[in-house]
Design a protein around this motif. Structure first.
Motif, PDB file in Angstrom:
ATOM      1  N   GLU A 285      52.878  65.736  53.298  1.00 47.36           N
ATOM      2  CA  GLU A 285      54.157  65.796  54.025  1.00 47.36           C
ATOM      3  C   GLU A 285      55.239  66.384  53.123  1.00 47.36           C
ATOM      4  O   GLU A 285      55.998  67.269  53.521  1.00 47.36           O
TER       5      GLU A 285
ATOM      6  N   GLN B 149      57.131  70.073  53.454  1.00 48.90           N
ATOM      7  CA  GLN B 149      58.586  70.074  53.596  1.00 48.90           C
ATOM      8  C   GLN B 149      59.227  70.957  52.516  1.00 48.90           C
ATOM      9  O   GLN B 149      60.092  71.778  52.806  1.00 48.90           O
TER      10      GLN B 149
ATOM     11  N   THR C 218      59.279  75.132  52.395  1.00 52.98           N
ATOM     12  CA  THR C 218      60.227  75.981  53.112  1.00 52.98           C
ATOM     13  C   THR C 218      61.276  76.561  52.161  1.00 52.98           C
ATOM     14  O   THR C 218      62.000  77.472  52.541  1.00 52.98           O
TER      15      THR C 218
END
Ligand SMILES: *Cc1c(COP(=O)(O)O)cnc(C)c1O
Length: 411
Positions: free
Chosen positions: A226, A230, A233
């Motif tokens: 996760e 994240q 990006t």
């Protein structure tokens, strides 16, 4: 006799023939004669190969397996591992030398660790291995050294995540830690990597060690993926390396049970399908130390004396904590527990007894087994400590009390 008390997980990796342990295709007594001295460590090639094969069969094929050399840096073993795994993780320039001498291509070697000296960083840049940045200062030093050498250093960022690996033997992520860069500081650090034009590879998130519980490993891996997705990006270049740590444990102590790989593998397969879409260039790396080599090794010492003190039997050996600190209970254990120990040349024996196995050092810490049920042993018999392939000789204070050095063989 053991009713209600937890027992060691059964060990079947070494055959027993005529009540003697066999390793590397020969009886332990013959190996001891071949080595020419006790104490020694012996590591079994077949078991090293089988362990990697077992992992490959269980895990999704796209997962790369790296060996963390600090678990066991013996050169012959590292050379054997070169042909089995996809890369090495090193934690010093000394380990980098072993990795390169062992024949691993530089592009498959990563260098992590919280206090890398400028000379080590310069050597790593010249070698072309990937440096896992652990601080802002390290980033600036690497950029400067890269300029001096006219090379573009390959870097990844080691992240100190905002979660912990629960139930791990040693926690190395989450909360305040000397390892890695806090998640909160990452956007800023990634900008700086972009501005300095370093060859950004990706992320390294290692949250802990010696975990035997699939559910907590899965939980840590979920958080890791996760977080990586994240952060991806805002990276200066596409993520090409995602090192998700490892932490796979092996059963050492009474009550420990082997890790169940199947649920961990299923969870990885789930995440890999997402990573393939979102980070198509990323190699996903699992870095393991003890899980790969720990069960393939034994430590062997010889009984020098047996004595009874106030009803307790002591077997006094020529090996001890100066060679095997972990088995003595002084390498990270909170409450001392026994490693699995047998009398190697009389596994069952003709008589059984409860005995303590101690080393020759003049300190009460020098214990290899505390009141264990063993075959009745005498002077000249061979004490075997199992699960000794990782964090053995090089994790022990060899100079303490100036006893003779220990040998290591790969069989
Ligand atoms: C020590 C270490 C490992 C290996 O841990 P094991 O418990 O032996 O699997 C892997 N990665 C990093 C960053 C480490 O420091």
């Amino acid at each position: 006799m053991n009713i209600g008390r937890p027992a060691h997980s059964p060990l079947s990796q070494f055959p027993v023939i005529d009540d003697c342990l066999w390793i590397g295709g020969m009886a332990l007594t013959q190996l001891a004669a071949r080595v020419g001295q006790t104490p020694f460590y012996a590591y079994d090639r077949r078991l090293l190969s089988e362990r990697v094969a077992l992992l490959r069969a269980a895990l999704p094929p796209a997962i790369e397996i790296h060996y963390a050399i600090k678990a066991n840096p013996m050169l012959a073993l590292v050379q054997h591992m070169t042909g089995l795994v996809d890369g090495f993780d090193v934690a010093s320039a000394g380990e980098m030398k072993i990795a390169l001498d062992g024949g691993m291509p530089p592009a498959a070697i990563s260098f992590a660790g919280p206090g890398k000296r400028p000379a080590e960083l310069a050597a790593a840049i010249a070698a072309g291995i990937t440096i896992h940045l652990e601080s802002y200062r390290e980033l600036e030093t690497v950029a400067r050294l890269g300029q001096e050498q006219g090379r573009r250093p390959r870097v990844a960022v080691r992240i100190n995540p905002n979660f912990e690996l629960k139930a791990a033997g040693m926690k190395m992520g989450g909360g305040a830690k000397p390892f890695g860069v806090d998640t909160e500081q990452l956007p800023d650090l990634l900008d700086r990597i972009g501005a300095l034009d370093l060859d950004f590879q990706g992320f390294h998130i290692f949250s802990g060690s010696q975990n035997l519980r699939a559910d907590t490993i899965i939980e840590a891996q979920n958080h890791t993926f996760e977080l990586a997705l994240q952060l991806a990006t805002a990276t200066p270049a596409p993520v090409r390396l995602l090192n998700i740590g490892g932490g796979f444990g092996i059963p050492y102590f009474p009550g420990d049970r082997p890790l169940d790989l199947a649920p961990v593998a299923a969870n990885l397969a789930h995440w890999l399908s997402l990573v393939e879409k979102r980070l198509p260039e990323a190699r996903v790396v699992l870095e393991l130390g003890r899980y790969l080599v720990g069960e393939a090794g034994i430590y062997v010492a010889e009984v020098l004396d047996r004595k009874v003190s106030r009803d307790q039997t002591f077997l006094i050996t020529n090996g001890g904590l100066h060679h095997h600190l972990a088995a003595s209970g002084n390498f990270g254990q909170v409450i001392r527990k026994n490693y699995p120990v047998v009398i190697g040349n009389r596994i069952i024996g003709t008589e059984r007894e409860v005995a303590s196995v101690v080393g020759p050092l003049c300190t009460p810490l020098d214990i290899l087994a505390d009141r264990m049920e063993l075959a009745k042993a005498d002077v000249g018999d061979l004490i075997v400590v199992f699960q000794s392939g990782a964090y053995g000789l090089t994790a022990s204070p060899a100079a303490f009390l100036s006893h003779p050095p220990c040998l290591e063989v790969l069989v």
